[in-house]
Scaffold this active site. Structure first.
Site, PDB file in Angstrom:
ATOM      1  N   LYS A  11      18.392 -19.461  32.285  1.00 21.18           N
ATOM      2  CA  LYS A  11      18.224 -18.455  33.346  1.00 21.18           C
ATOM      3  C   LYS A  11      18.083 -19.158  34.693  1.00 21.18           C
ATOM      4  CE  LYS A  11      14.815 -16.115  35.359  1.00 21.18           C
ATOM      5  NZ  LYS A  11      15.445 -15.839  36.663  1.00 21.18           N
ATOM      6  N   GLU A  29       7.513 -27.923  35.202  1.00 19.67           N
ATOM      7  CA  GLU A  29       7.718 -28.737  36.413  1.00 19.67           C
ATOM      8  C   GLU A  29       7.337 -27.857  37.589  1.00 19.67           C
ATOM      9  OE1 GLU A  29       8.422 -31.821  36.579  1.00 19.67           O
ATOM     10  OE2 GLU A  29       9.210 -32.306  34.600  1.00 19.67           O
ATOM     11  N   CYS A  84      10.176 -30.034  45.623  1.00 23.84           N
ATOM     12  CA  CYS A  84       8.858 -30.051  44.971  1.00 23.84           C
ATOM     13  C   CYS A  84       8.099 -31.331  45.292  1.00 23.84           C
ATOM     14  CB  CYS A  84       9.031 -29.906  43.465  1.00 23.84           C
ATOM     15  SG  CYS A  84      10.166 -31.122  42.787  1.00 23.84           S
ATOM     16  N   GLU A  91       1.094 -25.697  49.028  1.00 20.71           N
ATOM     17  CA  GLU A  91       2.514 -26.041  49.140  1.00 20.71           C
ATOM     18  C   GLU A  91       3.205 -25.011  50.038  1.00 20.71           C
ATOM     19  OE1 GLU A  91       5.112 -25.287  45.726  1.00 20.71           O
ATOM     20  OE2 GLU A  91       5.946 -27.285  45.990  1.00 20.71           O
TER      21      GLU A  91
HETATM   22  P1  NAD Z   1       9.240 -19.173  40.925  1.00 11.54           P
HETATM   23  O1  NAD Z   1       8.124 -19.599  40.077  1.00 11.54           O
HETATM   24  O2  NAD Z   1       9.064 -17.941  41.754  1.00 11.54           O
HETATM   25  O3  NAD Z   1      10.562 -18.923  40.078  1.00 11.54           O
HETATM   26  C1  NAD Z   1      11.106 -19.919  39.237  1.00 11.54           C
HETATM   27  C2  NAD Z   1      11.882 -19.269  38.123  1.00 11.54           C
HETATM   28  O4  NAD Z   1      10.966 -18.548  37.299  1.00 11.54           O
HETATM   29  C3  NAD Z   1      12.924 -18.247  38.596  1.00 11.54           C
HETATM   30  O5  NAD Z   1      14.061 -18.344  37.771  1.00 11.54           O
HETATM   31  C4  NAD Z   1      12.210 -16.931  38.372  1.00 11.54           C
HETATM   32  O6  NAD Z   1      13.080 -15.844  38.173  1.00 11.54           O
HETATM   33  C5  NAD Z   1      11.424 -17.227  37.103  1.00 11.54           C
HETATM   34  N1  NAD Z   1      10.258 -16.361  36.874  1.00 11.54           N
HETATM   35  C6  NAD Z   1       9.515 -15.682  37.775  1.00 11.54           C
HETATM   36  N2  NAD Z   1       8.528 -14.991  37.152  1.00 11.54           N
HETATM   37  C7  NAD Z   1       8.640 -15.262  35.825  1.00 11.54           C
HETATM   38  C8  NAD Z   1       7.901 -14.856  34.662  1.00 11.54           C
HETATM   39  N3  NAD Z   1       6.854 -14.040  34.739  1.00 11.54           N
HETATM   40  N4  NAD Z   1       8.284 -15.348  33.465  1.00 11.54           N
HETATM   41  C9  NAD Z   1       9.330 -16.198  33.359  1.00 11.54           C
HETATM   42  N5  NAD Z   1      10.073 -16.591  34.429  1.00 11.54           N
HETATM   43  C10 NAD Z   1       9.731 -16.139  35.644  1.00 11.54           C
HETATM   44  O7  NAD Z   1       9.589 -20.422  41.845  1.00 11.54           O
HETATM   45  P2  NAD Z   1      10.667 -20.533  42.995  1.00 11.54           P
HETATM   46  O8  NAD Z   1      10.158 -19.835  44.217  1.00 11.54           O
HETATM   47  O9  NAD Z   1      11.998 -20.164  42.457  1.00 11.54           O
HETATM   48  O10 NAD Z   1      10.683 -22.126  43.222  1.00 11.54           O
HETATM   49  C11 NAD Z   1       9.806 -22.803  44.041  1.00 11.54           C
HETATM   50  C12 NAD Z   1       8.797 -23.603  43.242  1.00 11.54           C
HETATM   51  O11 NAD Z   1       9.438 -24.456  42.306  1.00 11.54           O
HETATM   52  C13 NAD Z   1       7.972 -24.529  44.112  1.00 11.54           C
HETATM   53  O12 NAD Z   1       6.609 -24.425  43.772  1.00 11.54           O
HETATM   54  C14 NAD Z   1       8.482 -25.909  43.764  1.00 11.54           C
HETATM   55  O13 NAD Z   1       7.573 -26.957  43.977  1.00 11.54           O
HETATM   56  C15 NAD Z   1       8.824 -25.745  42.324  1.00 11.54           C
HETATM   57  N6  NAD Z   1       9.752 -26.793  41.895  1.00 11.54           N
HETATM   58  C16 NAD Z   1       9.276 -27.810  41.098  1.00 11.54           C
HETATM   59  C17 NAD Z   1      10.130 -28.859  40.720  1.00 11.54           C
HETATM   60  C18 NAD Z   1       9.644 -30.005  39.865  1.00 11.54           C
HETATM   61  O14 NAD Z   1      10.477 -30.761  39.375  1.00 11.54           O
HETATM   62  N7  NAD Z   1       8.361 -30.195  39.668  1.00 11.54           N
HETATM   63  C19 NAD Z   1      11.454 -28.846  41.149  1.00 11.54           C
HETATM   64  C20 NAD Z   1      11.894 -27.804  41.951  1.00 11.54           C
HETATM   65  C21 NAD Z   1      11.040 -26.779  42.318  1.00 11.54           C
END
Ligand code: NAD
Length: 491
Positions: free
Chosen positions: A175, A250, A284, A385
């Site tokens: 997804k 992550e 991130c 963040e």
């Molecule tokens: P998010 O948590 O809002 O969404 C991430 C994914 O999770 C999306 O596909 C979203 O649709 C899905 N999602 C949302 N609610 C969910 C639920 N209840 N159950 C299952 N899936 C769900 O994050 P974002 O805004 O897309 O991304 C930003 C974040 O990602 C930042 O905090 C960033 O640091 C982190 N990030 C971490 C890494 C790493 O390697 N550590 C890499 C990239 C981004």
């Protein structure tokens, strides 16, 4: 505009609800594509297809050589289509085209890396207290893996999971973020072309609360690997507990980039900018807290501001652009709100701090590179963040204070250190609670090196051999060479 479909059980399909979603170019707010908006029902179908492919289709028993060969074919397809995929990625995310191209080549390398290591020897042999018994371990695929990713590196984040999951022999339901699915659709077309069998690879687009939650909650999913925010990460842990499935998380960061006075000055300034403003700061592991030793603080700040103001900002497709818009209007407002909070908390804006509304930019979501000084450790802009082009500077005196400030958040993803003293570099970095660290560099990702965080930045590791291990189960096999009854009950 034709609706882009999902891949479920070998068929390209619309959503079971017939709903669609418009995908927006953050550089000008225009609609660039319309995609199927999947539902929990669609996720359920994809999970069942992946389960059938694993248990009945024989994928779980394919040879590592065959799986490696498919990974290499997919890598070749990716590189052959670099122009199209990179352009799609830039249109969808706003990032500079050169970054999107890099992501494609980097992803091809990661696919080939896993193709290489999956055929290498693995496991252990061990001696036991009973010399007649020989012990060995083997690694086996886990089963059906749900892979859920964020929007900031849609291609790379996908491949970091897809490559080891398939290398290990799992089947997958992937997804993408609901706002950045375009490169994923193209990648799944290429995977199909590379020869992945029906049901082994499934793509379901749609919201996290429905499609994502189904992947995390379903008792037919054996492992969920997630990249995203910390709040979602907690929800996934809870949802995954129903069948005690394995999880990799992550999550976010607020990573310190520590600059000592004895560092090569120009290098430290350059990596201060690169570590923070690459990909609009939507990284991130961004070095979003720059800790500077007091004796060079003023000079460093001046050079950093000068460098930030020279960054070429614009539409990522335009020649020479190095920073694009942030991902969406909502996200832009979130970042701008943090800038407002920083000012209210008493920090000083040394440069930036506003949305760019010049002619040609006004329909996009552009924020000027922003540097805060006069910060205090407990400020929200120092602790939380922001995930945009906003960096905070912190002043320190000596190693001890550098370590104290570096560790003073709930995150523990990455850290950098700049110094000409190798002993100091190692002393300090060993005390910093972070999973990814760099000395005299900041930001590079290596396929061989494990990626992941300490503290609330996550669980598990991606990339490297650790990334492959995290998509396997370990089985112990104990072989008795001295066959005969135990005579435990009947002597
Ligand atoms: P998010 O948590 O809002 O969404 C991430 C994914 O999770 C999306 O596909 C979203 O649709 C899905 N999602 C949302 N609610 C969910 C639920 N209840 N159950 C299952 N899936 C769900 O994050 P974002 O805004 O897309 O991304 C930003 C974040 O990602 C930042 O905090 C960033 O640091 C982190 N990030 C971490 C890494 C790493 O390697 N550590 C890499 C990239 C981004």
């Amino acid at each position: 505009m034709s609706v882009k479909k999902m891949l479920i059980d070998g068929e390209w399909v619309l959503s079971s609800s017939q709903e669609t979603r418009d995908i927006i170019n953050p550089a000008d707010g225009s609609v660039i594509a319309t995609v199927a908006e999947g539902t929990s029902e669609d996720a359920k179908k994809a999970i069942q297809a992946a389960k059938k492919a694993f248990y009945e289709g024989g994928w779980g028993e394919t040879s590592a050589y065959d799986r490696a060969s498919l990974l290499r074919s997919f890598a070749d397809e990716l590189e052959a289509n670099v122009d199209e995929i990179a352009k799609l990625e830039t249109l969808n995310t706003g990032k500079a085209l050169i970054e999107s191209e890099y992501d494609v080549y980097d992803s091809a390398n990661i696919l080939r890396y896993y193709a290489g290591i999956v055929t290498q020897p693995s496991g252990q042999t061990y001696t036991l207290n009973d010399p007649a018994v020989q012990g060995i371990t083997v690694r086996e695929p886990i089963g059906v893996c749900g892979l859920i990713v964020a929007w900031n590196f849609p291609i790379s984040l996908a491949i970091w999971k897809i490559a080891p999951a398939l290398a290990a022999g799992n089947t997958i339901v992937f997804k993408p973020s609901e706002i950045t699915p375009l490169s994923a659709v193209k990648m799944f077309e290429l995977m199909e072309k590379a020869g992945y069998p029906k049901g082994v690879i499934n793509l379901v687009m749609g919201p996290g609360a429905t499609v994502g939650n189904e992947l995390a909650e379903s008792h037919d999913v054996d492992k969920v690997a997630f990249t995203g925010g910390i709040v979602t990460g907690r929800k996934i842990m809870q949802a995954a507990s129903g069948n005690v499935k394995g999880i990799t998380l992550e999550l976010g960061g607020k990573s310190p980039n520590i600059i000592f006075a004895d560092a090569d000055f120009d290098t430290a300034v350059d990596y201060g900018l690169y570590g923070m403003f690459y990909n609009q700061g939507e990284v991130c592991s961004a070095g979003s807290r720059i800790l500077v030793e007091d004796t060079i603080y003023d000079k460093y700040l001046e050079a950093l501001v000068e460098g930030a103001m020279k960054i070429k900002i614009g539409n990522g497709l335009d020649e020479g652009v190095k920073m694009g818009p942030v991902i969406s209007k909502d996200h832009m407002n979130k970042v701008l709100n943090y800038i407002k909070i920083g000012k209210e908390e008493g920090a000083t804006v040394a440069c930036g701090g506003y949305r760019i509304m010049d002619s040609g930019y006004e329909k996009g979501f552009f924020i000027a590179p922003t540097i805060f000084t006069d910060t205090k450790p407990d400020m929200r802009i120092v602790q939380e963040e922001i995930f945009g082009p906003v960096v905070v500077l912190q002043k320190f005196h000596g190693e001890e204070e550098a370590v104290k400030l570096a560790n003073d958040t709930t995150y523990g993803l990455a850290a950098g250190i700049f110094t000409s003293d190798n002993g100091k570099a190692l002393r300090v970095i060993k005390k910093v609670r972070a999973g990814i660290t760099w000395v005299n560099t900041y930001g590079p990702v290596y396929p061989e090196a494990p990626w992941g965080g300490y503290k609330q930045s996550g669980i598990g590791r991606e990339l490297g051999t650790y990334g492959l291990d995290d998509f396997t189960e370990v089985k112990q096999i104990n072989i008795n060479t001295n066959v005969g009854p135990t005579q435990w009950f009947h002597e």
